[in-house]
Structures are given as C-alpha cells and as structure tokens.
Design an enzyme around this catalytic site. Structure first.
Site, PDB file in Angstrom:
ATOM      1  N   THR A 181      14.169  38.599  42.442  1.00 31.02           N
ATOM      2  CA  THR A 181      12.748  38.954  42.340  1.00 31.02           C
ATOM      3  C   THR A 181      11.953  37.674  42.078  1.00 31.02           C
ATOM      4  OG1 THR A 181      13.099  41.187  41.554  1.00 31.02           O
ATOM      5  CG2 THR A 181      11.094  40.101  40.775  1.00 31.02           C
ATOM      6  N   ARG A 209      12.086  54.679  44.805  1.00 30.20           N
ATOM      7  CA  ARG A 209      12.113  54.120  43.444  1.00 30.20           C
ATOM      8  C   ARG A 209      11.118  52.959  43.349  1.00 30.20           C
ATOM      9  NH1 ARG A 209      13.237  48.762  41.183  1.00 30.20           N
ATOM     10  NH2 ARG A 209      14.084  49.056  39.096  1.00 30.20           N
ATOM     11  N   GLY A 211       9.916  49.906  40.686  1.00 31.62           N
ATOM     12  CA  GLY A 211      10.312  49.216  39.459  1.00 31.62           C
ATOM     13  C   GLY A 211       9.117  48.767  38.636  1.00 31.62           C
ATOM     14  N   ASP A 212       9.383  47.810  37.761  1.00 27.58           N
ATOM     15  CA  ASP A 212       8.333  47.314  36.864  1.00 27.58           C
ATOM     16  C   ASP A 212       7.388  46.324  37.549  1.00 27.58           C
ATOM     17  OD1 ASP A 212      10.616  45.587  37.078  1.00 27.58           O
ATOM     18  OD2 ASP A 212       9.742  44.351  35.488  1.00 27.58           O
ATOM     19  N   THR A 232      11.239  39.617  35.198  1.00 22.55           N
ATOM     20  CA  THR A 232      12.323  39.926  36.132  1.00 22.55           C
ATOM     21  C   THR A 232      13.505  40.456  35.337  1.00 22.55           C
ATOM     22  OG1 THR A 232      13.963  39.007  37.656  1.00 22.55           O
ATOM     23  CG2 THR A 232      12.983  37.475  36.078  1.00 22.55           C
ATOM     24  N   GLY A 233      14.197  41.415  35.922  1.00 19.97           N
ATOM     25  CA  GLY A 233      15.342  42.001  35.230  1.00 19.97           C
ATOM     26  C   GLY A 233      15.391  43.487  35.500  1.00 19.97           C
ATOM     27  N   GLY A 235      14.329  46.699  35.782  1.00 20.72           N
ATOM     28  CA  GLY A 235      12.962  47.186  35.806  1.00 20.72           C
ATOM     29  C   GLY A 235      12.706  48.427  34.975  1.00 20.72           C
TER      30      GLY A 235
END
Ligand code: ASP
Length: 313
Positions: A181, A209, A211-212, A232-233, A235
């Site tokens: 990301t 889906r 994510g964050d 990043t990670g 989410g």
C-alpha cells in the site's frame, strides 16, 4: 521549510529475503516518488499537489500494491481504494472499489476539488472519473503475473484439500513481499499539511471489501492544527481504532508531541490489539515521524535543505 514522507507499505518479510536487485528496485521506486513530490514543494507547490504527485508515481509502478500491480480480490480482479486530504479547511476526497480509473488518487483529488461529496464508491466512482476526463484503463491493466501467482499461492492450500500429497501442486512461488500500500504526507512552505493513501487492499479479499486507506480518519487524515497521517497495515484494525484521526486527536486534545502520539499508537496500543502495521506523519513544525511494528516498511523522507532518507527494513 517543507517536509515530505512516502511509504510503500508495512508488513511481514517475503518468505525468501529480497535480492539486492529487488531491494534496489523498491528503493528506486520510493526515490522517484519522493522526488516527484519534492520537486513541487521546492518550487513553492502545495502539500496537496505534492502528496498527489508522489502517490501517482507509486501507483504507476507495478512494484507496489496500488494502481498497476495491486493485489487481487478472491475472484482475481482488482478493486482500488484511495483518499487525499488537505489540512487547510479539512478538505477531503475519497474513492473505493475503483476498477477502471488509472490513478485512483487523482480521482480522489477530483472529488476533493469538484464534488460536493467526500466519498464515492464502485462503478459510480469510475463514471465520475470519466466525466472529469481522467484516464481509464481495462481492469487487466492493473493485473500483473506476480499478483496472479500470489493469489494462486493463497488458494493452493484449499484447492486440493483432502487430495493425496502426490496430487498436490507445487506451491506457487511469490517473490512479492506481502506489503505495498502506498501513501504520502507533506508540509509545504506555507505551513499547510496534506496526506494521501492508495491501495489494492489485502490479497484475496472478498470483492466489495473496503479497507482503512480511503476512509478519512482511519487510513488518511490531515489537519493544519495538528498533523497529516497515512497508514498501512491490517486495515480492519486501522478502521476500528480510527487510527489516523487518533494520532491527530492526541496532538489536539492530549498535548502529545507527534513522536509520542505515534509511538504510543503503533508500538503499544496496536500490538496489544494484535494489529500489525505502521504509518508516516508530519506536523506543523515539519517534524516527520515514521514507525512500524512490522519487520519491514518501505519508506522515504526528505526536508528542505536535508538529504533524502530511504529505508526498506
Ligand atoms: N491498509 C490496507 C488495507 O487494509 C492494506 C495495507 O496497508 O497493506 O486495505
């Protein structure tokens, strides 16, 4: 004084360590993105323009999990999420589930500039991009052989469950590290802050889906009164902790320094929850803080008058 940081994702290390050549490719990719943003900041460009330019440069490189080279959904297609926010007047644009727009961060910027709404998703987001004249591509443009191999490897354990060992296919090899990301944060000469994030999400994700990364406050946030953050990670955890806003709120209401806010969130709170990831942040004084609780995070940063720094581990 300007400051700029970019990331290319945080995560575990690939099963086989990156070769020197591959590591050099990632470093060059980060350096090119940093330079794209830095050139603008040096000429008195805005923080918003700088983070957009840096993230577009990363989206265009197949190495990273954003734009071309993004991870695949469980049905083998690409769905992209992106957001951009300017800290002056809290202006924001976000898009999710984009399938045809070549540069999702550019679309997010158009939403910020031209649209009365903050967040567009799915086919309607792609149609908005077409209306604004942004470059469109077929979904296949985003799909690379590396990501197809990655999805095959994810599916492999399930594909032949119950079949005798001899009938099992050899495991697909992935030399793609499980991260990628991308994001950028900047402070320009005028003191304005901005953040942008762009991603394909998580490999093998269920279609639909989100994510964050494109969620304002979770993966992306900027407020000139506090800081700009791109995460990043994992989410789902960054959504639950409203992570980017949590950092800004610690500064605004808790009297934290940026360093202390990021340290507590990334190195203490998230690990306690079992959440892996990292973030880049910059504050009004042009202080850059980058932390990750994962073994690796692709990252680079520069401030006016200083040497650029680029790190992979
Ligand atoms: N945070 C991104 C997501 O969950 C993935 C990542 O940063 O690697 O969509």
């Amino acid at each position: 004084m300007y400051a700029l940081a970019v990331h290319g994702g945080a995560g575990a290390l690939p099963r086989t360590p990156l070769s020197r050549a591959r590591e050099a490719e990632y470093s060059q990719g980060l350096a090119a993105a940093l330079l794209a943003g830095q050139r603008l900041l040096e000429r008195d460009g805005s923080a918003l323009d700088a983070v957009e330019a840096a993230v577009m440069a990363l989206e265009d490189q197949a190495l990273f999990n954003a734009g071309r080279g993004a991870v695949l959904t469980s049905d083998g297609t690409v769905e992209l999420d992106a957001a951009i926010m300017g800290g002056t007047g809290l202006r924001a644009g976000a898009v999710a589930l984009v399938r045809r727009t070549r540069n999702p961060v550019q679309l997010a910027r158009r939403v910020l500039e031209d649209c009365p709404h903050v967040f567009l998703a799915g086919d309607a987001a792609d149609r908005y991009a077409a209306e604004r004249g942004l470059p469109a591509v077929p979904n296949e443009y985003f799909i690379t052989p590396h990501r197809q191999a990655q999805l095959a490897a994810l599916r492999a354990p399930f594909a032949l469950a119950g079949a005798p060992a001899a009938a099992q296919p050899p495991p697909a090899t992935i030399d793609e590290p499980p991260l990628g990301t991308v994001g950028a944060v900047a402070r320009d000469h005028s003191g304005a802050l901005a953040a942008a994030t762009s991603t394909g999400g998580i490999a093998g994700k269920r279609p639909g889906r989100i994510g964050d990364s494109p969620v304002i406050g979770a993966g992306t946030y900027a407020d000139d009164q506090s800081c700009a953050v791109s995460t990043t990670g994992h989410g789902e955890w960054f959504l639950r902790t409203v992570q980017a806003y949590d950092i800004a709120a610690r500064l605004r209401y808790g009297g934290y320094s940026l360093e202390a806010a990021v340290e507590e969130a990334i190195m203490q709170r998230l690990p306690r929850l079992g959440a892996a990831g990292g973030l880049i942040a910059v504050d009004r004084e042009a202080r850059i803080v980058i932390r990750h609780n994962t073994p690796a995070m692709f990252r680079a940063s520069v401030r006016s008058g200083e040497e650029a720094r680029i790190h992979v581990y």
